[in-house]
Design an enzyme around this catalytic site. Structure first.
Site, PDB file in Angstrom:
ATOM      1  N   THR A 184      12.372  14.688  -6.617  1.00 10.45           N
ATOM      2  CA  THR A 184      11.354  15.394  -7.404  1.00 10.45           C
ATOM      3  C   THR A 184      10.356  15.998  -6.418  1.00 10.45           C
ATOM      4  O   THR A 184      10.424  15.741  -5.216  1.00 10.45           O
ATOM      5  CB  THR A 184      10.570  14.445  -8.348  1.00 10.45           C
ATOM      6  OG1 THR A 184       9.651  13.659  -7.572  1.00 10.45           O
ATOM      7  CG2 THR A 184      11.488  13.535  -9.130  1.00 10.45           C
ATOM      8  N   GLY A 233      14.932  12.685 -10.207  1.00 11.92           N
ATOM      9  CA  GLY A 233      14.758  14.135 -10.327  1.00 11.92           C
ATOM     10  C   GLY A 233      16.024  14.815 -10.788  1.00 11.92           C
ATOM     11  O   GLY A 233      17.138  14.292 -10.566  1.00 11.92           O
ATOM     12  N   ALA A 234      15.854  15.955 -11.455  1.00 10.82           N
ATOM     13  CA  ALA A 234      17.018  16.713 -11.929  1.00 10.82           C
ATOM     14  C   ALA A 234      16.776  18.213 -11.766  1.00 10.82           C
ATOM     15  O   ALA A 234      17.226  19.023 -12.569  1.00 10.82           O
ATOM     16  CB  ALA A 234      17.310  16.367 -13.395  1.00 10.82           C
ATOM     17  N   TYR A 278       9.017  17.083   2.339  1.00 11.93           N
ATOM     18  CA  TYR A 278       8.795  17.014   3.796  1.00 11.93           C
ATOM     19  C   TYR A 278       7.346  17.274   4.191  1.00 11.93           C
ATOM     20  O   TYR A 278       7.002  17.195   5.373  1.00 11.93           O
ATOM     21  CB  TYR A 278       9.726  17.988   4.541  1.00 11.93           C
ATOM     22  CG  TYR A 278       9.695  19.397   4.010  1.00 11.93           C
ATOM     23  CD1 TYR A 278      10.687  19.833   3.143  1.00 11.93           C
ATOM     24  CD2 TYR A 278       8.672  20.274   4.354  1.00 11.93           C
ATOM     25  CE1 TYR A 278      10.669  21.118   2.628  1.00 11.93           C
ATOM     26  CE2 TYR A 278       8.648  21.558   3.849  1.00 11.93           C
ATOM     27  CZ  TYR A 278       9.649  21.979   2.992  1.00 11.93           C
ATOM     28  OH  TYR A 278       9.615  23.250   2.474  1.00 11.93           O
ATOM     29  N   LYS A 315      16.910  31.039  -5.974  1.00 12.27           N
ATOM     30  CA  LYS A 315      18.219  30.483  -5.593  1.00 12.27           C
ATOM     31  C   LYS A 315      19.311  30.713  -6.636  1.00 12.27           C
ATOM     32  O   LYS A 315      20.494  30.789  -6.289  1.00 12.27           O
ATOM     33  CB  LYS A 315      18.100  28.978  -5.310  1.00 12.27           C
ATOM     34  CG  LYS A 315      17.351  28.654  -4.021  1.00 12.27           C
ATOM     35  CD  LYS A 315      17.381  27.152  -3.743  1.00 12.27           C
ATOM     36  CE  LYS A 315      16.467  26.790  -2.607  1.00 12.27           C
ATOM     37  NZ  LYS A 315      16.508  25.363  -2.261  1.00 12.27           N
ATOM     38  N   ASP A 334      21.955  23.063   0.920  1.00  8.28           N
ATOM     39  CA  ASP A 334      21.002  21.986   0.602  1.00  8.28           C
ATOM     40  C   ASP A 334      21.702  20.632   0.462  1.00  8.28           C
ATOM     41  O   ASP A 334      21.237  19.626   1.003  1.00  8.28           O
ATOM     42  CB  ASP A 334      20.258  22.289  -0.713  1.00  8.28           C
ATOM     43  CG  ASP A 334      19.099  23.260  -0.506  1.00  8.28           C
ATOM     44  OD1 ASP A 334      18.558  23.313   0.613  1.00  8.28           O
ATOM     45  OD2 ASP A 334      18.741  23.961  -1.473  1.00  8.28           O
ATOM     46  N   GLU A 350      16.692  15.187 -20.775  1.00 13.43           N
ATOM     47  CA  GLU A 350      17.689  16.196 -21.175  1.00 13.43           C
ATOM     48  C   GLU A 350      18.263  16.930 -19.959  1.00 13.43           C
ATOM     49  O   GLU A 350      19.440  17.297 -19.933  1.00 13.43           O
ATOM     50  CB  GLU A 350      17.070  17.239 -22.134  1.00 13.43           C
ATOM     51  CG  GLU A 350      16.663  16.706 -23.498  1.00 13.43           C
ATOM     52  CD  GLU A 350      15.346  15.909 -23.491  1.00 13.43           C
ATOM     53  OE1 GLU A 350      14.625  15.957 -22.469  1.00 13.43           O
ATOM     54  OE2 GLU A 350      15.067  15.233 -24.501  1.00 13.43           O
ATOM     55  N   LYS A 351      17.426  17.137 -18.927  1.00 13.90           N
ATOM     56  CA  LYS A 351      17.901  17.864 -17.741  1.00 13.90           C
ATOM     57  C   LYS A 351      18.905  17.014 -16.964  1.00 13.90           C
ATOM     58  O   LYS A 351      19.872  17.535 -16.406  1.00 13.90           O
ATOM     59  CB  LYS A 351      16.720  18.214 -16.824  1.00 13.90           C
ATOM     60  CG  LYS A 351      15.887  19.366 -17.323  1.00 13.90           C
ATOM     61  CD  LYS A 351      15.116  19.937 -16.126  1.00 13.90           C
ATOM     62  CE  LYS A 351      13.844  20.607 -16.568  1.00 13.90           C
ATOM     63  NZ  LYS A 351      12.922  20.833 -15.445  1.00 13.90           N
TER      64      LYS A 351
HETATM   65  N1  LIG Z   1      13.890  18.676   2.527  1.00 15.08           N
HETATM   66  C1  LIG Z   1      14.500  19.774   2.111  1.00 15.08           C
HETATM   67  O1  LIG Z   1      15.295  20.412   2.823  1.00 15.08           O
HETATM   68  C2  LIG Z   1      14.275  20.264   0.707  1.00 15.08           C
HETATM   69  C3  LIG Z   1      15.172  21.181   0.129  1.00 15.08           C
HETATM   70  C4  LIG Z   1      14.930  21.593  -1.195  1.00 15.08           C
HETATM   71  C5  LIG Z   1      13.817  21.111  -1.880  1.00 15.08           C
HETATM   72  N2  LIG Z   1      12.967  20.231  -1.259  1.00 15.08           N
HETATM   73  C6  LIG Z   1      11.801  19.690  -1.967  1.00 15.08           C
HETATM   74  O2  LIG Z   1      12.291  18.983  -3.081  1.00 15.08           O
HETATM   75  C7  LIG Z   1      11.360  19.030  -4.167  1.00 15.08           C
HETATM   76  C8  LIG Z   1      12.095  19.451  -5.445  1.00 15.08           C
HETATM   77  O3  LIG Z   1      12.574  20.770  -5.266  1.00 15.08           O
HETATM   78  P1  LIG Z   1      13.434  21.506  -6.413  1.00 15.08           P
HETATM   79  O4  LIG Z   1      13.843  22.810  -5.865  1.00 15.08           O
HETATM   80  O5  LIG Z   1      14.490  20.594  -6.954  1.00 15.08           O
HETATM   81  O6  LIG Z   1      12.317  21.709  -7.543  1.00 15.08           O
HETATM   82  P2  LIG Z   1      12.533  21.897  -9.124  1.00 15.08           P
HETATM   83  O7  LIG Z   1      13.852  22.498  -9.402  1.00 15.08           O
HETATM   84  O8  LIG Z   1      11.292  22.564  -9.600  1.00 15.08           O
HETATM   85  O9  LIG Z   1      12.572  20.370  -9.712  1.00 15.08           O
HETATM   86  C9  LIG Z   1      11.420  19.578  -9.717  1.00 15.08           C
HETATM   87  C10 LIG Z   1      11.789  18.150 -10.110  1.00 15.08           C
HETATM   88  O10 LIG Z   1      10.604  17.332  -9.950  1.00 15.08           O
HETATM   89  C11 LIG Z   1      10.295  16.708 -11.202  1.00 15.08           C
HETATM   90  N3  LIG Z   1       8.846  16.606 -11.332  1.00 15.08           N
HETATM   91  C12 LIG Z   1       7.920  17.534 -11.029  1.00 15.08           C
HETATM   92  N4  LIG Z   1       6.680  17.067 -11.289  1.00 15.08           N
HETATM   93  C13 LIG Z   1       6.837  15.807 -11.778  1.00 15.08           C
HETATM   94  C14 LIG Z   1       5.946  14.789 -12.221  1.00 15.08           C
HETATM   95  N5  LIG Z   1       4.625  14.984 -12.196  1.00 15.08           N
HETATM   96  N6  LIG Z   1       6.461  13.610 -12.623  1.00 15.08           N
HETATM   97  C15 LIG Z   1       7.794  13.398 -12.620  1.00 15.08           C
HETATM   98  N7  LIG Z   1       8.693  14.308 -12.223  1.00 15.08           N
HETATM   99  C16 LIG Z   1       8.233  15.505 -11.807  1.00 15.08           C
HETATM  100  C17 LIG Z   1      10.888  17.606 -12.257  1.00 15.08           C
HETATM  101  O11 LIG Z   1      11.041  16.857 -13.436  1.00 15.08           O
HETATM  102  P3  LIG Z   1      11.146  17.596 -14.876  1.00 15.08           P
HETATM  103  O12 LIG Z   1      12.549  18.068 -14.974  1.00 15.08           O
HETATM  104  O13 LIG Z   1      10.797  16.518 -15.840  1.00 15.08           O
HETATM  105  O14 LIG Z   1      10.142  18.722 -14.849  1.00 15.08           O
HETATM  106  C18 LIG Z   1      12.215  17.991 -11.567  1.00 15.08           C
HETATM  107  O15 LIG Z   1      13.139  16.944 -11.684  1.00 15.08           O
HETATM  108  C19 LIG Z   1      10.265  19.996  -3.709  1.00 15.08           C
HETATM  109  O16 LIG Z   1       9.174  19.240  -3.228  1.00 15.08           O
HETATM  110  C20 LIG Z   1      10.902  20.761  -2.565  1.00 15.08           C
HETATM  111  O17 LIG Z   1       9.962  21.205  -1.602  1.00 15.08           O
HETATM  112  C21 LIG Z   1      13.184  19.789   0.005  1.00 15.08           C
END
Ligand SMILES: NC(=O)c1ccc[n+]([C@@H]2O[C@H](COP(=O)([O-])OP(=O)(O)OC[C@H]3O[C@@H](n4cnc5c(N)ncnc54)[C@H](OP(=O)(O)O)[C@@H]3O)[C@@H](O)[C@H]2O)c1
Length: 291
Positions: free
Chosen positions: A199, A133-134, A228, A70, A108, A160-161
């Site tokens: 997250t 989440g960040a 989802y 992305k 999004d 930090e994020k």
């Molecule tokens: N419904 C929809 O249309 C839609 C659209 C986009 C994404 N999503 C979903 O949203 C989720 C996040 O997507 P993304 O693109 O933002 O991913 P990303 O950029 O990889 O971000 C992941 C986030 O989750 C946190 N995280 C991961 N594992 C963790 C843990 N064990 N404990 C605490 N925090 C944790 C990370 O924290 P750190 O920064 O500390 O690593 C970060 O804030 C995914 O499941 C994705 O499938 C859904």
């Protein structure tokens, strides 16, 4: 049947096997009797530019972009929308063959906002939203919600994020993002109308995980999970036990897809079509293999 006049759409990502985008877009085209098809393409980072220019040369009508491309896809765009600039990510590409431009958008954030507004029958102005989440999705929701005059607090495991997003919000929108630390999390959550898990915690196959303890979820709030798969996450299950109204991630997924269709086809998908897209996803998720 797909033929020489079929409009071609697709999604680029890596890995891409579990993408639900083909299911919902095919359901839309079928219902609307549009001669179009939608495919998932597994594209490595090194081939991303070739894939986009190839799709342009082959007169594709539109592409979605998903993890991990992305951000890196931006450099192949001739133009990007204001949302994509603010969010610094593109998830939808339009090929404009009249102006000979490849244009990047981000749906999004608006997808999440539409999902909330439709469930609440109300706008976000003045609402207090707490984001867990960040990552990329959190960032998209934050910029869109702030543009809709909501107030936002954020907690992220890696603080930090969250601070970086706060700095960016200040610079680009001249708005304030309240960054919350773990020790204050439970108290700060109480002061919000809507709590969103952005997250990836709780996502299949780790469906028994929850981003926060059930007893930290304040009673009677609106709680949304953008994960989802599964449709009802542990977080939403816990929120229901706390008498919260819940919104699942399928709603955001479908709304961001509907926004992409709007961009590609210059038409507003009616609610019944959005429901058909949603049903196609729910059916697919309910029938998925259990491993
Ligand atoms: N419904 C929809 O249309 C839609 C659209 C986009 C994404 N999503 C979903 O949203 C989720 C996040 O997507 P993304 O693109 O933002 O991913 P990303 O950029 O990889 O971000 C992941 C986030 O989750 C946190 N995280 C991961 N594992 C963790 C843990 N064990 N404990 C605490 N925090 C944790 C990370 O924290 P750190 O920064 O500390 O690593 C970060 O804030 C995914 O499941 C994705 O499938 C859904």
């Amino acid at each position: 049947m797909t033929g020489s006049k079929t409009k071609i759409f697709g999604v680029l990502g890596h890995p891409i096997g579990h993408s639900l985008s083909p299911v919902m877009h095919k359901a839309f085209f079928k219902e609307k009797k549009i001669n179009a098809d939608y495919f998932a393409f597994d594209v490595d980072e090194k081939n991303l530019g070739d894939a986009i220019h190839g799709a342009d040369a082959l007169k594709f009508c539109g592409l979605n972009v998903t993890i991990p491309h992305k951000i890196s896809v931006i450099k192949y765009m001739d133009e990007i929308s204001e949302e994509a600039r603010l969010i610094n990510a593109v998830n939808t590409i339009k090929f404009d063959y009249v102006k000979d431009l490849i244009i990047g958008y981000n749906t999004d954030g608006i997808g999440a906002i539409n999902a909330i507004e439709k469930n609440l029958n109300d706008g976000l102005k003045g609402k207090k939203i707490f984001i867990l989440g960040a990552g990329g999705a959190a960032r998209a929701i934050i910029f869109s919600a702030l543009s809709n005059n909501a107030e936002i607090s954020i907690y992220n495991r890696t603080v930090e994020k969250a601070i970086l997003i706060g700095n960016d919000v200040k610079e680009k929108l001249n708005k304030y993002l309240k960054v919350v630390h773990l020790k204050n999390l439970k108290d700060e959550l109480k002061d919000n109308d809507i709590i969103i898990n952005a997250t990836s915690v709780g996502m299949f196959p780790n469906a028994d995980e929850c981003p926060i303890n059930e007893y930290c979820i304040p009673k009677g709030k609106v709680v949304m999970d953008i994960v989802y798969n599964p449709i009802e996450t542990k977080f939403l299950e816990s929120a229901k036990k706390r008498n919260c109204m819940t919104i699942n991630g399928v709603d955001m997924l479908v709304e961001q897809g509907a926004e992409a269709l709007k961009i590609w086809l210059n038409m507003e998908p009616e609610e019944y079509l959005i429901n058909i897209m949603k049903k196609s996803i729910i059916k697919k998720l309910k029938n998925k293999p259990k491993n």
